[in-house]
Design a protein around this motif. Structure first.
Motif, short mmCIF file in Angstrom:
data_model
loop_
_atom_site.label_atom_id
_atom_site.label_comp_id
_atom_site.label_asym_id
_atom_site.label_seq_id
_atom_site.Cartn_x
_atom_site.Cartn_y
_atom_site.Cartn_z
N GLY A 167 61.46 44.33 60.44
CA GLY A 167 60.76 45.02 61.52
C GLY A 167 59.29 44.66 61.59
O GLY A 167 58.74 44.42 62.67
N GLY A 168 58.65 44.60 60.43
CA GLY A 168 57.23 44.24 60.41
C GLY A 168 56.98 42.83 60.91
O GLY A 168 56.01 42.57 61.63
N MET A 169 57.87 41.91 60.55
CA MET A 169 57.73 40.52 60.99
C MET A 169 57.94 40.41 62.49
O MET A 169 57.23 39.67 63.18
N ARG A 170 58.90 41.17 63.03
CA ARG A 170 59.12 41.13 64.48
C ARG A 170 57.91 41.68 65.24
O ARG A 170 57.56 41.17 66.30
N GLN A 171 57.27 42.71 64.66
CA GLN A 171 56.08 43.22 65.32
C GLN A 171 54.95 42.21 65.25
O GLN A 171 54.11 42.13 66.16
N ARG A 172 54.90 41.41 64.19
CA ARG A 172 53.91 40.34 64.11
C ARG A 172 54.14 39.30 65.21
O ARG A 172 53.19 38.72 65.74
N VAL A 173 55.41 39.06 65.54
CA VAL A 173 55.72 38.14 66.64
C VAL A 173 55.16 38.70 67.95
O VAL A 173 54.57 37.98 68.76
N GLY A 174 55.34 40.03 68.14
CA GLY A 174 54.78 40.65 69.33
C GLY A 174 53.27 40.53 69.39
O GLY A 174 52.69 40.27 70.45
N LEU A 175 52.62 40.70 68.25
CA LEU A 175 51.17 40.52 68.19
C LEU A 175 50.77 39.09 68.48
O LEU A 175 49.82 38.82 69.22
N ALA A 176 51.54 38.14 67.92
CA ALA A 176 51.23 36.73 68.15
C ALA A 176 51.37 36.38 69.63
O ALA A 176 50.55 35.64 70.19
N ARG A 177 52.40 36.91 70.27
CA ARG A 177 52.60 36.65 71.70
C ARG A 177 51.42 37.17 72.51
O ARG A 177 50.95 36.50 73.44
N ALA A 178 50.92 38.36 72.15
CA ALA A 178 49.78 38.93 72.87
C ALA A 178 48.51 38.15 72.60
O ALA A 178 47.72 37.88 73.51
N LEU A 179 48.28 37.77 71.34
CA LEU A 179 47.06 37.05 70.98
C LEU A 179 47.03 35.64 71.55
O LEU A 179 45.96 35.11 71.87
N ALA A 180 48.19 35.03 71.68
CA ALA A 180 48.25 33.64 72.16
C ALA A 180 47.74 33.50 73.59
O ALA A 180 47.26 32.43 73.98
N THR A 181 47.83 34.56 74.37
CA THR A 181 47.40 34.48 75.77
C THR A 181 45.89 34.50 75.92
O THR A 181 45.38 34.26 77.03
N ASP A 182 45.17 34.82 74.82
CA ASP A 182 43.70 34.94 74.88
C ASP A 182 43.25 36.03 75.85
O ASP A 182 42.14 35.98 76.40
N ALA A 183 44.11 37.03 76.07
CA ALA A 183 43.73 38.14 76.94
C ALA A 183 42.58 38.92 76.32
O ALA A 183 42.46 39.02 75.10
N ASP A 184 41.72 39.48 77.17
CA ASP A 184 40.58 40.26 76.69
C ASP A 184 41.01 41.60 76.11
O ASP A 184 40.36 42.14 75.22
N VAL A 185 42.11 42.16 76.66
CA VAL A 185 42.55 43.50 76.30
C VAL A 185 43.98 43.47 75.80
O VAL A 185 44.86 42.88 76.43
N LEU A 186 44.22 44.10 74.65
CA LEU A 186 45.58 44.33 74.16
C LEU A 186 45.87 45.82 74.29
O LEU A 186 45.12 46.65 73.79
N ILE A 187 46.97 46.14 74.95
CA ILE A 187 47.44 47.52 75.03
C ILE A 187 48.64 47.64 74.10
O ILE A 187 49.64 46.95 74.28
N MET A 188 48.52 48.50 73.10
CA MET A 188 49.56 48.66 72.10
C MET A 188 50.11 50.08 72.22
O MET A 188 49.44 51.04 71.86
#
Length: 397
Positions: A167-188
């Protein structure tokens, strides 16, 4: 510090006639009265807040408080009925569909509670999904994604399917997907609530580490007050669609303002919340050549000795201080019997150093002297909770 997100007087009514419910709210009616008289549900009622650039801003509340509704209004997955929402000064409540799609692709990314991964795509393919939607060429997006996967510790899992991950690793994938876009804002949105307690704590630590690396503005939705205190640089506590209290975590704990907020703060471990700077007494050190670096410190207290770069090199006890007036050299009087702590060190650590009457100097991240620890202030900070205000707006929620 400038604001990345600004929310001004936002209302959200769920029902067929939001105008009538909105008029009732603005005239002072409660959420319960609106539901009873119109059958419509108040999601948000006159919500205003500002999210500073580069902060982790926690929106905390119980089920039905309006926290997730607010998050979805900010990226307009839900349309507010009144009020304004701005990102870097641009009002997005009036943005066209085309502009809104562009904002979602480039400015805002979301990390979901249940990961939101595509089960038949590899870790790499999931992490690059946002870039693919944006039209980034395959080679460029895979290069970018592998860099991010390396940062979150999943580079060696790039070609695995999500089902093979914890579960923790899958959530890291979700974080990686969000960070990869270089978006200014992350909504978690409740991003860690589905994880086991140990993994959840590890992911909180990971988020703090990633925040120091990427400096994103993070809007984090949670129902866990301890999580809000651990992660947040600012916290908004919601109930009945309203913001009940907003501010830095330490101020919310010491001055809850009403009984509803006080109920959340009662069992907080203050030793893990407050830091050395909160119990620091600003005091003037002496330089090695005997020159003072400011006004005279309180009588009967040790005085720290610093070099020309304000690094602590020793301490002179109150009994030895009169000898300085007689012309004795500082080097012959000062002792190495002291401790130093960074101003950001938690009181749980600072308290463990309060032994054998050794004075404790507080320094900044560069080791420069800031002041000294007052042990009595430690007891005050981690002692009994402050009494709540007699005002208890929303205490029944």
């Amino acid at each position: 510090m400038t604001d990345r997100i600004t929310v001004e007087g936002v209302y959200k009514i769920f029902g067929r006639s939001p105008e009538s419910a909105l008029a009732m709210l603005k005239s002072g009616e409660t959420k319960e009265a609106v539901l009873q008289k119109t059958g419509q549900v108040v999601g948000l009622s006159d919500v205003s807040l500002s999210v500073p650039v580069g902060s982790i801003y926690m929106i905390m509340g119980l089920s039905g408080s309006g926290k997730s509704t607010l998050a979805r209004c900010i990226n307009r997955l839900i349309e507010p009925n009144a009020g304004r929402i701005l990102i870097d000064g641009e009002e997005i409540t009036g943005a066209s569909e085309a502009r809104l799609r562009e904002i979602r692709r480039t400015r805002i990314s979301m990390v979901f509670q249940h990961f939101g991964l595509l089960p038949n795509r590899t870790v790499l393919e999931n992490a690059e999904f946002g870039l693919k939607l944006r039209g980034v060429p395959a080679a460029a997006r895979r290069k970018k994604v592998m860099e991010v996967l390396e940062v979150v510790g999943l580079a060696s899992w790039a070609n695995h399917l999500p089902g093979t991950l914890s579960g923790g690793m899958r959530q890291r994938v979700g974080l990686a997907r969000a960070l990869a876009t270089d978006a200014d804002v992350l909504i978690m949105d409740e991003a860690f609530s589905a994880l086991d307690p140990l993994i959840r704590s590890e992911m909180q630590d990971e988020l703090l580490r990633l925040h120091r690396t990427f400096h994103k503005t993070i809007l984090f939705i949670t129902h866990d007050f301890q999580e809000a205190l651990k992660l947040g640089s600012r916290v908004a506590i919601m109930a009945d669609g309203m913001v009940m209290r907003e501010g830095v975590p330490q101020d919310i704990v010491t001055k809850p303002g009403n009984d509803y907020v006080a109920a959340f703060t009662r069992d907080v471990n203050r030793a893990h919340l407050f830091d050395a700077s909160s119990v620091m007494v600003e005091s003037s050190p002496l330089r090695l050549d005997g020159r003072a670096s400011g006004g005279r410190d309180a009588e009967g207290e040790p005085v720290f000795i610093v070099d020309d770069s304000m690094q602590v090199v020793g301490v002179v006890g109150p009994r030895q201080l009169p000898c300085l007036a007689d012309g004795s050299a500082i080097q012959s009087l000062m002792s190495k019997d002291y401790e130093t702590v960074c101003g950001t060190e938690k009181l749980s650590v600072v308290a463990s150093l309060c032994h054998r009457d050794r004075p404790i100097a507080v320094v900044d991240e560069g080791g420069r002297y800031l002041g000294r620890v007052d042990p009595l202030q430690i007891l005050s900070r981690i002692g009994a909770p402050a009494a709540a205000s007699s005002q208890s707006r929303g205490a029944e929620a």
